[in-house]
Design an enzyme around this catalytic site. Structure first.
Site, PDB file in Angstrom:
ATOM      1  N   GLY A 131       0.767  -1.249   0.000  1.00  0.00           N
ATOM      2  CA  GLY A 131       0.000   0.000   0.000  1.00  0.00           C
ATOM      3  C   GLY A 131       0.790   1.287   0.000  1.00  0.00           C
TER       4      GLY A 131
ATOM      5  N   SER B  90       2.086   8.204   2.208  1.00  0.00           N
ATOM      6  CA  SER B  90       1.284   7.016   2.525  1.00  0.00           C
ATOM      7  C   SER B  90       1.506   6.548   3.955  1.00  0.00           C
ATOM      8  CB  SER B  90       1.657   5.856   1.590  1.00  0.00           C
ATOM      9  OG  SER B  90       1.294   6.130   0.255  1.00  0.00           O
ATOM     10  N   ILE B  91       0.413   6.115   4.596  1.00  0.00           N
ATOM     11  CA  ILE B  91       0.535   5.502   5.922  1.00  0.00           C
ATOM     12  C   ILE B  91       1.465   4.293   5.839  1.00  0.00           C
ATOM     13  CG2 ILE B  91      -0.751   4.236   7.687  1.00  0.00           C
ATOM     14  CD1 ILE B  91      -3.112   6.165   7.141  1.00  0.00           C
TER      15      ILE B  91
ATOM     16  N   VAL C  26      -4.497  -6.297  -5.689  1.00  0.00           N
ATOM     17  CA  VAL C  26      -5.090  -7.276  -4.759  1.00  0.00           C
ATOM     18  C   VAL C  26      -6.420  -7.838  -5.254  1.00  0.00           C
ATOM     19  CG1 VAL C  26      -3.938  -6.330  -2.716  1.00  0.00           C
ATOM     20  CG2 VAL C  26      -6.229  -5.497  -3.338  1.00  0.00           C
TER      21      VAL C  26
ATOM     22  N   TYR D 151     -18.227   9.227   3.898  1.00  0.00           N
ATOM     23  CA  TYR D 151     -17.372   8.018   3.889  1.00  0.00           C
ATOM     24  C   TYR D 151     -18.156   6.832   3.314  1.00  0.00           C
ATOM     25  CZ  TYR D 151     -13.246   5.330   5.338  1.00  0.00           C
ATOM     26  OH  TYR D 151     -12.102   4.567   5.358  1.00  0.00           O
TER      27      TYR D 151
ATOM     28  N   LYS E  43     -14.870  -0.855   5.905  1.00  0.00           N
ATOM     29  CA  LYS E  43     -14.019  -0.890   7.107  1.00  0.00           C
ATOM     30  C   LYS E  43     -14.644  -1.755   8.205  1.00  0.00           C
ATOM     31  CE  LYS E  43     -10.493   1.610   5.801  1.00  0.00           C
ATOM     32  NZ  LYS E  43      -9.277   0.893   5.298  1.00  0.00           N
TER      33      LYS E  43
ATOM     34  N   ILE F 237      -5.502  11.655   8.001  1.00  0.00           N
ATOM     35  CA  ILE F 237      -4.153  12.070   7.594  1.00  0.00           C
ATOM     36  C   ILE F 237      -4.217  12.449   6.113  1.00  0.00           C
ATOM     37  CG2 ILE F 237      -1.747  11.324   7.341  1.00  0.00           C
ATOM     38  CD1 ILE F 237      -2.218   9.268   9.557  1.00  0.00           C
TER      39      ILE F 237
ATOM     40  N   THR G   6      -3.242  12.065   3.005  1.00  0.00           N
ATOM     41  CA  THR G   6      -2.539  11.179   2.073  1.00  0.00           C
ATOM     42  C   THR G   6      -3.176  11.308   0.691  1.00  0.00           C
ATOM     43  OG1 THR G   6      -4.043   9.372   2.507  1.00  0.00           O
ATOM     44  CG2 THR G   6      -2.106   9.506   3.923  1.00  0.00           C
ATOM     45  N   LEU G   7      -2.653  10.553  -0.261  1.00  0.00           N
ATOM     46  CA  LEU G   7      -3.235  10.546  -1.616  1.00  0.00           C
ATOM     47  C   LEU G   7      -4.714  10.157  -1.545  1.00  0.00           C
ATOM     48  CD1 LEU G   7      -2.367  10.912  -4.603  1.00  0.00           C
ATOM     49  CD2 LEU G   7      -1.993   8.428  -4.684  1.00  0.00           C
TER      50      LEU G   7
HETATM   51  P1  NAD Z   1      -2.629   6.013   0.102  1.00  0.00           P
HETATM   52  O1  NAD Z   1      -3.344   6.522  -1.096  1.00  0.00           O
HETATM   53  O2  NAD Z   1      -1.271   6.469   0.320  1.00  0.00           O
HETATM   54  O3  NAD Z   1      -2.653   4.425   0.118  1.00  0.00           O
HETATM   55  C1  NAD Z   1      -3.695   3.662  -0.414  1.00  0.00           C
HETATM   56  C2  NAD Z   1      -3.057   2.549  -1.199  1.00  0.00           C
HETATM   57  O4  NAD Z   1      -4.038   1.624  -1.680  1.00  0.00           O
HETATM   58  C3  NAD Z   1      -2.299   3.047  -2.439  1.00  0.00           C
HETATM   59  O5  NAD Z   1      -0.956   2.650  -2.384  1.00  0.00           O
HETATM   60  C4  NAD Z   1      -3.000   2.346  -3.569  1.00  0.00           C
HETATM   61  O6  NAD Z   1      -2.158   1.999  -4.636  1.00  0.00           O
HETATM   62  C5  NAD Z   1      -3.514   1.101  -2.855  1.00  0.00           C
HETATM   63  N1  NAD Z   1      -4.504   0.365  -3.640  1.00  0.00           N
HETATM   64  C6  NAD Z   1      -5.718   0.794  -4.083  1.00  0.00           C
HETATM   65  N2  NAD Z   1      -6.294  -0.172  -4.828  1.00  0.00           N
HETATM   66  C7  NAD Z   1      -5.441  -1.222  -4.852  1.00  0.00           C
HETATM   67  C8  NAD Z   1      -5.465  -2.500  -5.455  1.00  0.00           C
HETATM   68  N3  NAD Z   1      -6.508  -2.902  -6.213  1.00  0.00           N
HETATM   69  N4  NAD Z   1      -4.409  -3.331  -5.265  1.00  0.00           N
HETATM   70  C9  NAD Z   1      -3.355  -2.943  -4.533  1.00  0.00           C
HETATM   71  N5  NAD Z   1      -3.261  -1.747  -3.921  1.00  0.00           N
HETATM   72  C10 NAD Z   1      -4.305  -0.896  -4.093  1.00  0.00           C
HETATM   73  O7  NAD Z   1      -3.589   6.395   1.341  1.00  0.00           O
HETATM   74  P2  NAD Z   1      -3.510   6.030   2.895  1.00  0.00           P
HETATM   75  O8  NAD Z   1      -4.361   7.056   3.543  1.00  0.00           O
HETATM   76  O9  NAD Z   1      -2.117   5.840   3.303  1.00  0.00           O
HETATM   77  O10 NAD Z   1      -4.309   4.652   2.969  1.00  0.00           O
HETATM   78  C11 NAD Z   1      -3.770   3.478   3.564  1.00  0.00           C
HETATM   79  C12 NAD Z   1      -4.794   2.798   4.456  1.00  0.00           C
HETATM   80  O11 NAD Z   1      -5.052   3.616   5.578  1.00  0.00           O
HETATM   81  C13 NAD Z   1      -6.149   2.541   3.818  1.00  0.00           C
HETATM   82  O12 NAD Z   1      -6.660   1.302   4.269  1.00  0.00           O
HETATM   83  C14 NAD Z   1      -6.995   3.667   4.372  1.00  0.00           C
HETATM   84  O13 NAD Z   1      -8.370   3.332   4.351  1.00  0.00           O
HETATM   85  C15 NAD Z   1      -6.448   3.716   5.762  1.00  0.00           C
HETATM   86  N6  NAD Z   1      -6.737   4.923   6.558  1.00  0.00           N
HETATM   87  C16 NAD Z   1      -6.448   6.157   6.067  1.00  0.00           C
HETATM   88  C17 NAD Z   1      -6.706   7.280   6.838  1.00  0.00           C
HETATM   89  C18 NAD Z   1      -6.426   8.664   6.322  1.00  0.00           C
HETATM   90  O14 NAD Z   1      -6.996   9.622   6.835  1.00  0.00           O
HETATM   91  N7  NAD Z   1      -5.564   8.834   5.347  1.00  0.00           N
HETATM   92  C19 NAD Z   1      -7.252   7.139   8.117  1.00  0.00           C
HETATM   93  C20 NAD Z   1      -7.527   5.849   8.599  1.00  0.00           C
HETATM   94  C21 NAD Z   1      -7.265   4.743   7.806  1.00  0.00           C
HETATM   95  O1  0WE Z   2      -9.823   5.428   4.235  1.00  0.00           O
HETATM   96  C1  0WE Z   2      -9.666   6.559   3.845  1.00  0.00           C
HETATM   97  C2  0WE Z   2      -9.529   6.804   2.377  1.00  0.00           C
HETATM   98  C3  0WE Z   2     -10.474   5.928   1.577  1.00  0.00           C
HETATM   99  C4  0WE Z   2     -10.602   6.206   0.119  1.00  0.00           C
HETATM  100  C5  0WE Z   2     -10.455   7.463  -0.439  1.00  0.00           C
HETATM  101  C6  0WE Z   2     -10.622   7.636  -1.817  1.00  0.00           C
HETATM  102  C7  0WE Z   2     -10.547   9.002  -2.460  1.00  0.00           C
HETATM  103  C8  0WE Z   2     -10.192   8.918  -3.922  1.00  0.00           C
HETATM  104  C9  0WE Z   2     -10.924   5.160  -0.714  1.00  0.00           C
HETATM  105  N1  0WE Z   2     -11.104   5.305  -2.047  1.00  0.00           N
HETATM  106  C10 0WE Z   2     -10.949   6.526  -2.591  1.00  0.00           C
HETATM  107  N2  0WE Z   2     -11.149   6.650  -3.955  1.00  0.00           N
HETATM  108  C11 0WE Z   2     -10.860   7.782  -4.630  1.00  0.00           C
HETATM  109  O2  0WE Z   2     -11.121   7.859  -5.853  1.00  0.00           O
HETATM  110  N3  0WE Z   2      -9.664   7.581   4.776  1.00  0.00           N
HETATM  111  C12 0WE Z   2      -9.941   7.290   6.150  1.00  0.00           C
HETATM  112  C13 0WE Z   2      -9.475   9.000   4.417  1.00  0.00           C
HETATM  113  C14 0WE Z   2     -10.836   9.586   4.224  1.00  0.00           C
HETATM  114  O3  0WE Z   2     -11.523   9.381   3.078  1.00  0.00           O
HETATM  115  C15 0WE Z   2     -12.762   9.982   3.217  1.00  0.00           C
HETATM  116  C16 0WE Z   2     -12.848  10.566   4.491  1.00  0.00           C
HETATM  117  C17 0WE Z   2     -11.624  10.305   5.145  1.00  0.00           C
HETATM  118  C18 0WE Z   2     -11.252  10.698   6.532  1.00  0.00           C
HETATM  119  C19 0WE Z   2     -13.816  10.040   2.317  1.00  0.00           C
HETATM  120  C20 0WE Z   2     -14.983  10.713   2.697  1.00  0.00           C
HETATM  121  C21 0WE Z   2     -15.084  11.305   3.947  1.00  0.00           C
HETATM  122  C22 0WE Z   2     -14.026  11.240   4.866  1.00  0.00           C
END
Ligand code: NAD
Ligand code: 0WE
Length: 260
Positions: A13, A19-20, A65, A155, A162, A191, A193-194
């Site tokens: 990921g 990225s986290i 995946v 969300y 989730k 956070i 992130t992308l």
């Molecule tokens: P990120 O965009 O950096 O990472 C998301 C990753 O998912 C990317 O590397 C992307 O390539 C990968 N991905 C998407 N579809 C895929 C597929 N089909 N096969 C393989 N990889 C795939 O964003 P992030 O915020 O670091 O997200 C990492 C995790 O943390 C996620 O599970 C997200 O839900 C969770 N999370 C994010 C936040 C936040 O606020 N950013 C908060 C809580 C949990």
């Molecule tokens: O888990 C996440 C990110 C989830 C996510 C975000 C995107 C945006 C771009 C999954 N798929 C996509 N697809 C896209 O095309 N978070 C916890 C971060 C997040 O995402 C949100 C949030 C928060 C916080 C979406 C809506 C409302 C709040």
């Protein structure tokens, strides 16, 4: 001596240095773990490889995946190269952008299937494919978000994904517990992130978070990485099937405390 000396980790990921997964990879490496990387092919060469190489990674493999063959190929390769795996990190999620705004009631079957497949089933698929290399003491980690429990605007289908992910982690924890393999989730605060990019009102969420969080600050990928070190290490040897909040205390609030 690091807490993870002699351990081998595989992190799914990483998209970029925000990225986290990258925060987790760095923290594991700092504690002495050898870290390998898997991301979707399109990201691998221009984004992931330079980051991975900065941690001396020798395993950088593509995997979508959604594809069983690609999942199998990554772990076949890992088995040939390293034999065993101590730490498996699942840090990925996806829902169609259209599903993350408007009313949840409008979620289509296709949007639902895609989000649940990539964001929840993939933990089952990766863990099962990893079983031949996992061993007693191994730790599986997945990233979740509090919207699995309580309503968060927009969300939507990701909240359902989730909730499913956390339930998958509990069932995997029971299946694999007898083998000494632990499975846990980290629930992080928002956070930038992308995956948070372009999310409606994310900036406002960040601002509010900082104001109401008992710790009165935002969460960083370093905060998450440090929690991941604990869950990956033998220090958490009796913890499985849990959700560990790394959210500055926000999940405990029924109502925000009034400003001082
Ligand atoms: P990120 O965009 O950096 O990472 C998301 C990753 O998912 C990317 O590397 C992307 O390539 C990968 N991905 C998407 N579809 C895929 C597929 N089909 N096969 C393989 N990889 C795939 O964003 P992030 O915020 O670091 O997200 C990492 C995790 O943390 C996620 O599970 C997200 O839900 C969770 N999370 C994010 C936040 C936040 O606020 N950013 C908060 C809580 C949990
Ligand atoms: O888990 C996440 C990110 C989830 C996510 C975000 C995107 C945006 C771009 C999954 N798929 C996509 N697809 C896209 O095309 N978070 C916890 C971060 C997040 O995402 C949100 C949030 C928060 C916080 C979406 C809506 C409302 C709040």
């Amino acid at each position: 001596m690091g807490l993870l000396e002699g351990k081998k980790a595989l992190v799914f990921g990483v998209a970029n240095d925000h990225s986290i997964a990258w925060g987790i990879a760095q923290a594991l490496h700092e504690q002495g773990a050898m870290v390998g990387f898997s991301s979707i092919a399109e990201l691998l060469n221009k984004r992931v490889r330079p980051l991975a190489e900065s941690l001396d990674a020798t395993f950088i493999e593509p995997c979508n995946v959604q594809n069983d063959d690609e999942v199998a190929a990554v772990f076949d390769k890992w088995k040939k190269q390293y034999g065993t795996l101590d730490i498996l990190v699942h840090s990925l999620a996806f829902a169609g952008r259209d599903a993350l705004s408007g009313q949840f009631v409008n979620t289509t079957r296709d949007q639902f299937q895609l989000a649940l497949d990539i964001s929840a089933y993939s933990l089952v698929a990766l863990t099962r494919a990893a079983l031949p290399v996992l061993q007693a003491g191994s730790s599986v980690l997945a990233m979740t978000y509090y919207a699995s429990e309580k309503y968060v605007p927009n969300y939507n289908v990701m909240a359902v994904a989730k909730a499913a992910l956390e339930a998958c982690a509990r069932y995997l924890a029971v299946d694999l517990g007898p083998q000494g393999i632990r499975v846990n989730c980290i629930s992080a605060g928002p956070i930038r992130t992308l995956a948070a990019q372009g999310v409606a009102d994310f900036k406002l969420m960040h601002k509010k978070f900082k104001e109401v969080a008992p710790l009165r600050r935002l969460i960083t990928i370093e905060d998450v990485g440090n929690a991941a070190v604990w869950l990956a290490s033998d220090l958490s040897s009796a913890t499985t099937g849990e959700v560990l909040f790394v959210d500055g205390g926000v999940n405990l609030l029924a109502l925000a405390a009034p400003d001082e």
